[in-house]
Design a protein around this motif. Structure first.
Motif, PDB file in Angstrom:
ATOM      1  N   ARG A   1      -2.329  13.382 -55.429  1.00 10.97           N
ATOM      2  CA  ARG A   1      -2.364  14.417 -54.386  1.00 10.97           C
ATOM      3  C   ARG A   1      -2.448  13.789 -52.998  1.00 10.97           C
ATOM      4  O   ARG A   1      -3.016  12.717 -52.830  1.00 10.97           O
ATOM      5  N   PRO A   2      -1.947  14.503 -51.978  1.00 10.83           N
ATOM      6  CA  PRO A   2      -2.119  13.992 -50.614  1.00 10.83           C
ATOM      7  C   PRO A   2      -3.598  13.863 -50.264  1.00 10.83           C
ATOM      8  O   PRO A   2      -4.409  14.740 -50.573  1.00 10.83           O
ATOM      9  N   VAL A   3      -3.930  12.740 -49.630  1.00  9.95           N
ATOM     10  CA  VAL A   3      -5.296  12.490 -49.175  1.00  9.95           C
ATOM     11  C   VAL A   3      -5.770  13.573 -48.211  1.00  9.95           C
ATOM     12  O   VAL A   3      -6.944  13.948 -48.188  1.00  9.95           O
ATOM     13  N   ASP A   4      -4.833  14.089 -47.412  1.00 10.37           N
ATOM     14  CA  ASP A   4      -5.212  15.062 -46.378  1.00 10.37           C
ATOM     15  C   ASP A   4      -5.130  16.503 -46.878  1.00 10.37           C
ATOM     16  O   ASP A   4      -4.932  17.430 -46.092  1.00 10.37           O
ATOM     17  N   SER A   5      -5.306  16.690 -48.191  1.00  5.42           N
ATOM     18  CA  SER A   5      -5.356  18.054 -48.732  1.00  5.42           C
ATOM     19  C   SER A   5      -6.564  18.787 -48.167  1.00  5.42           C
ATOM     20  O   SER A   5      -7.626  18.192 -47.968  1.00  5.42           O
ATOM     21  N   GLU A   6      -6.406  20.087 -47.952  1.00  5.59           N
ATOM     22  CA  GLU A   6      -7.567  20.870 -47.540  1.00  5.59           C
ATOM     23  C   GLU A   6      -8.328  21.355 -48.771  1.00  5.59           C
ATOM     24  O   GLU A   6      -7.801  21.315 -49.891  1.00  5.59           O
ATOM     25  N   VAL A   7      -9.560  21.779 -48.575  1.00 13.35           N
ATOM     26  CA  VAL A   7     -10.356  22.181 -49.743  1.00 13.35           C
ATOM     27  C   VAL A   7      -9.696  23.334 -50.485  1.00 13.35           C
ATOM     28  O   VAL A   7      -9.842  23.463 -51.701  1.00 13.35           O
ATOM     29  N   PHE A   8      -8.936  24.165 -49.756  1.00 16.14           N
ATOM     30  CA  PHE A   8      -8.311  25.333 -50.373  1.00 16.14           C
ATOM     31  C   PHE A   8      -7.169  24.950 -51.319  1.00 16.14           C
ATOM     32  O   PHE A   8      -6.632  25.809 -52.016  1.00 16.14           O
ATOM     33  N   ALA A   9      -6.781  23.670 -51.326  1.00 14.31           N
ATOM     34  CA  ALA A   9      -5.751  23.226 -52.268  1.00 14.31           C
ATOM     35  C   ALA A   9      -6.251  23.309 -53.705  1.00 14.31           C
ATOM     36  O   ALA A   9      -5.445  23.265 -54.637  1.00 14.31           O
ATOM     37  N   VAL A  59      -4.622   0.351 -44.830  1.00 10.93           N
ATOM     38  CA  VAL A  59      -4.519   0.248 -43.367  1.00 10.93           C
ATOM     39  C   VAL A  59      -5.311  -0.972 -42.865  1.00 10.93           C
ATOM     40  O   VAL A  59      -4.831  -1.734 -42.017  1.00 10.93           O
ATOM     41  N   ARG A  60      -6.507  -1.153 -43.409  1.00 12.10           N
ATOM     42  CA  ARG A  60      -7.347  -2.287 -42.994  1.00 12.10           C
ATOM     43  C   ARG A  60      -6.644  -3.619 -43.290  1.00 12.10           C
ATOM     44  O   ARG A  60      -6.634  -4.527 -42.455  1.00 12.10           O
ATOM     45  N   ALA A  61      -6.023  -3.710 -44.478  1.00 11.54           N
ATOM     46  CA  ALA A  61      -5.326  -4.947 -44.838  1.00 11.54           C
ATOM     47  C   ALA A  61      -4.138  -5.185 -43.909  1.00 11.54           C
ATOM     48  O   ALA A  61      -3.856  -6.317 -43.509  1.00 11.54           O
ATOM     49  N   ALA A  62      -3.446  -4.107 -43.541  1.00 15.68           N
ATOM     50  CA  ALA A  62      -2.275  -4.250 -42.669  1.00 15.68           C
ATOM     51  C   ALA A  62      -2.681  -4.644 -41.249  1.00 15.68           C
ATOM     52  O   ALA A  62      -2.011  -5.445 -40.595  1.00 15.68           O
ATOM     53  N   MET A  63      -3.784  -4.088 -40.766  1.00 12.92           N
ATOM     54  CA  MET A  63      -4.231  -4.371 -39.395  1.00 12.92           C
ATOM     55  C   MET A  63      -5.016  -5.668 -39.311  1.00 12.92           C
ATOM     56  O   MET A  63      -5.063  -6.307 -38.256  1.00 12.92           O
ATOM     57  N   ARG A  72      -3.600   0.748 -32.205  1.00 13.29           N
ATOM     58  CA  ARG A  72      -4.374  -0.496 -32.271  1.00 13.29           C
ATOM     59  C   ARG A  72      -3.851  -1.473 -33.318  1.00 13.29           C
ATOM     60  O   ARG A  72      -4.472  -2.501 -33.573  1.00 13.29           O
ATOM     61  N   ALA A  73      -2.715  -1.138 -33.949  1.00  8.41           N
ATOM     62  CA  ALA A  73      -2.149  -1.989 -35.004  1.00  8.41           C
ATOM     63  C   ALA A  73      -0.920  -2.729 -34.483  1.00  8.41           C
ATOM     64  O   ALA A  73      -0.164  -2.193 -33.672  1.00  8.41           O
ATOM     65  N   ASP A  74      -0.738  -3.973 -34.965  1.00  7.79           N
ATOM     66  CA  ASP A  74       0.466  -4.737 -34.624  1.00  7.79           C
ATOM     67  C   ASP A  74       1.635  -4.377 -35.523  1.00  7.79           C
ATOM     68  O   ASP A  74       2.762  -4.787 -35.262  1.00  7.79           O
ATOM     69  N   VAL A  75       1.347  -3.685 -36.599  1.00  4.40           N
ATOM     70  CA  VAL A  75       2.393  -3.359 -37.580  1.00  4.40           C
ATOM     71  C   VAL A  75       2.600  -1.848 -37.607  1.00  4.40           C
ATOM     72  O   VAL A  75       1.755  -1.080 -37.138  1.00  4.40           O
ATOM     73  N   ASP A  76       3.753  -1.453 -38.163  1.00  6.17           N
ATOM     74  CA  ASP A  76       4.066  -0.030 -38.280  1.00  6.17           C
ATOM     75  C   ASP A  76       3.279   0.559 -39.452  1.00  6.17           C
ATOM     76  O   ASP A  76       3.495   0.176 -40.607  1.00  6.17           O
ATOM     77  N   LEU A  77       2.367   1.472 -39.146  1.00  3.01           N
ATOM     78  CA  LEU A  77       1.549   2.075 -40.196  1.00  3.01           C
ATOM     79  C   LEU A  77       2.204   3.316 -40.804  1.00  3.01           C
ATOM     80  O   LEU A  77       1.699   3.869 -41.782  1.00  3.01           O
ATOM     81  N   ALA A  78       3.329   3.735 -40.233  1.00  2.00           N
ATOM     82  CA  ALA A  78       3.944   4.992 -40.689  1.00  2.00           C
ATOM     83  C   ALA A  78       4.254   5.002 -42.187  1.00  2.00           C
ATOM     84  O   ALA A  78       4.010   6.009 -42.868  1.00  2.00           O
ATOM     85  N   PRO A  79       4.783   3.896 -42.742  1.00  2.00           N
ATOM     86  CA  PRO A  79       5.061   3.934 -44.196  1.00  2.00           C
ATOM     87  C   PRO A  79       3.783   4.107 -45.028  1.00  2.00           C
ATOM     88  O   PRO A  79       3.814   4.751 -46.078  1.00  2.00           O
ATOM     89  N   ILE A  80       2.682   3.541 -44.553  1.00  2.00           N
ATOM     90  CA  ILE A  80       1.408   3.707 -45.277  1.00  2.00           C
ATOM     91  C   ILE A  80       0.965   5.161 -45.178  1.00  2.00           C
ATOM     92  O   ILE A  80       0.604   5.785 -46.185  1.00  2.00           O
ATOM     93  N   PHE A  81       0.985   5.697 -43.982  1.00  2.00           N
ATOM     94  CA  PHE A  81       0.585   7.102 -43.812  1.00  2.00           C
ATOM     95  C   PHE A  81       1.455   8.006 -44.686  1.00  2.00           C
ATOM     96  O   PHE A  81       0.964   8.925 -45.349  1.00  2.00           O
ATOM     97  N   ALA A  82       2.764   7.724 -44.712  1.00  2.00           N
ATOM     98  CA  ALA A  82       3.691   8.580 -45.465  1.00  2.00           C
ATOM     99  C   ALA A  82       3.402   8.528 -46.964  1.00  2.00           C
ATOM    100  O   ALA A  82       3.618   9.504 -47.689  1.00  2.00           O
ATOM    101  N   SER A 103      -8.535   8.371 -50.329  1.00  2.00           N
ATOM    102  CA  SER A 103      -8.692   8.041 -48.905  1.00  2.00           C
ATOM    103  C   SER A 103      -9.107   6.590 -48.738  1.00  2.00           C
ATOM    104  O   SER A 103      -8.647   5.907 -47.823  1.00  2.00           O
ATOM    105  N   THR A 104     -10.012   6.145 -49.604  1.00  2.00           N
ATOM    106  CA  THR A 104     -10.460   4.757 -49.501  1.00  2.00           C
ATOM    107  C   THR A 104      -9.294   3.806 -49.744  1.00  2.00           C
ATOM    108  O   THR A 104      -9.159   2.782 -49.066  1.00  2.00           O
ATOM    109  N   GLU A 105      -8.429   4.151 -50.708  1.00  2.00           N
ATOM    110  CA  GLU A 105      -7.248   3.306 -50.939  1.00  2.00           C
ATOM    111  C   GLU A 105      -6.370   3.280 -49.691  1.00  2.00           C
ATOM    112  O   GLU A 105      -5.898   2.225 -49.265  1.00  2.00           O
ATOM    113  N   LEU A 106      -6.166   4.457 -49.084  1.00  2.00           N
ATOM    114  CA  LEU A 106      -5.400   4.517 -47.827  1.00  2.00           C
ATOM    115  C   LEU A 106      -6.060   3.647 -46.750  1.00  2.00           C
ATOM    116  O   LEU A 106      -5.393   2.833 -46.091  1.00  2.00           O
TER     117      LEU A 106
END
Ligand SMILES: [Zn+2]
Length: 454
Positions: free
Chosen positions: A348-356, A388-392, A425-435, A381-384
């Motif tokens: 499931r998406p990490v950013d699901s709302e409680v109503f999901a 992100v932490r590893a990428a930055m 604040r990141a040197d790398v493109d985080l968009a693929p991770i967010f996606a 979320s922790t995996e996300l």
């Protein structure tokens, strides 16, 4: 109708306009100065609390408002009586329940920078609460816990059986003057900001907390108190079934580790108190943590709840719409301190709302399966965040997070703000991770959601 609005209506009619002079849902804001003075009398044996809330409200938005929304969760639990009228500056007003917990209090066009005083008498008859509510306002094994228990400025929303049901905004101060109907030992009342207590035994406690978005307390005549000084922060642990030493050790470790990771803890004390129920979930409040009996000395739970002092207590968010902003960081922080990674099986998406997740107003919902709330919103979320932490890199990630907390301390944030901040604040493109982790559609707005951010 106030004169100014009548004139506006007349002008619109004269112009032949078909517009309503005011939007149907009225004008309000959450940009409000809030100072609460609560005087309450508690009968421990019956679980009855008689209270009067005096709320000094200042309009800090640039526009006049005509009402304020107050969340009163005990109404949904069946504990609340409000038999006497609510007053605004001493005059009775006609309040309205717009959801099972939202009390709409009319204000007679409160202009920017103007202040009014709202007085709300209420009574609670507290019983054993269901499911997720056992560590909030509840009564079990002779322990009374009060969390999300008094009318507090909120957005017009409904209670829900999953996640956290109340969304609040930082108040300047919340003060409780508590009297008990029978004398109790001085350590029977656990609250943050303890101002005064009986020398040994008595009936009167005062607690005052500043720069907090909520206030909770727990009463148990059998409490034992364990105290520590953690780099100048007074740690107080109230327990009945176990000694408080292990809990105090864990909370101390978390305070030190999280101050290092995310910046200073801004208050003078932190209180952890055991509630009466063994089941359900422990619960965070600003400067205060309610621990269920089975988890009083649980390393993960204590770390997780202390982390909420940063993510929720300091940096607020809408816990129903974007629960990952506080729960994801609380889970990430606990695992970071424990030196363990995520362990999740959700798609499931990490950013699901409680109503999901379907649930009743107070009960139910899939909390624990791979498809459930914990795996998606907490653990994934922790995996996300670890990705992100590893990428930055650790330095850039934690530097960015310390700046995030400092900038938004006592404020209210959204996911899009956080993602933009991390990317900046990141040197790398985080968009693929967010996606890979976040839903590609913005969550639909519930019908009554409109509020301004701090
Ligand atoms: Zn949590």
């Amino acid at each position: 109708m106030p004169a100014r609005r009548a004139l506006a209506a007349a002008a619109l009619l004269a112009a032949g306009a078909l517009l309503s002079p005011m939007p149907a849902d009225g004008a309000t804001t959450t940009r409000l100065g809030q100072r609460y003075a609560i005087v309450a009398t508690l009968d421990v044996s019956s679980g009855r609390l008689d209270a009067m809330v005096e709320l000094e409200l200042t309009n800090r938005s640039p526009s006049a408002i005509d009402h304020v929304n107050l969340s009163v969760v005990p109404r949904a639990l069946g504990y609340l009586a409000m038999n006497d009228p609510v007053t605004v500056d001493g005059a009775d007003v006609a309040t309205e329940w717009t959801t099972s917990i939202n009390l709409r209090v009319p204000l007679d066009d409160l202009a920017p920078r103007e202040t009014v005083t709202i007085e709300m008498p209420f009574q609670l008859e507290v019983g054993l609460s269901p499911d997720a509510f056992t560590a909030r306002t509840s009564r079990a094994n002779g322990v009374l816990s009060f969390g999300q228990w008094f009318p507090i400025v909120s957005i017009d929303h409904e209670v829900y059986g999953m996640g956290d049901p109340q969304i609040t905004f930082t108040a300047e101060s919340i003060r409780l003057d508590l009297t008990t109907t029978t004398p109790l030992g001085r350590d029977a009342v656990a609250c943050p900001g303890l101002v005064s207590a009986p020398a040994t035994t008595g009936t009167s406690w005062t607690c005052e907390s500043t720069s907090v978005r909520d206030f909770s307390f727990v009463v148990n005549p059998r409490f034992r108190l364990t105290e520590r000084d953690v780099d100048g922060i007074a740690l107080r642990v109230y327990t009945e079934t176990v000694g408080g030493g292990t809990t105090a050790d864990l909370a101390s470790e978390a305070l030190v580790g999280l101050a290092d990771a995310f910046g200073e803890y801004p208050w003078q004390d932190l209180v952890l108190a055991e509630v009466g129920s063994g089941g359900g979930f422990s619960m965070e409040y600003p400067r205060m943590i309610h621990l269920t009996r089975g988890k009083v000395a649980d390393r993960y739970v204590v770390y997780h709840e202390v982390a909420h002092q940063w993510f929720y207590g300091q940096v607020g968010n809408d816990q129903q719409r974007e629960p990952w902003l506080d729960e994801g960081f609380a889970d990430f922080s606990a695992r970071w301190l424990m030196g363990i990674g995520e362990n999740q099986c959700s798609t499931r998406p990490v950013d699901s709302e409680v109503f999901a997740w379907p649930a009743g107003p107070l009960t139910g919902g899939d909390w624990t399966s791979c498809d459930g709330y914990f795996h998606a919103v907490f653990y994934r979320s922790t995996e996300l965040l670890n990705t992100v932490r590893a990428a930055m890199g650790n330095d850039a990630f934690f530097d960015a997070m310390r700046d995030w907390v400092r900038h938004h301390r006592f404020g209210f944030t959204t996911a899009s703000q956080l993602l933009r901040h991390l990317q900046a604040r990141a040197d790398v493109d985080l968009a693929p991770i967010f996606a890979a982790y976040l839903g590609d559609q913005p969550p639909p707005a519930p019908p009554t959601r409109s509020y301004r951010l701090d």
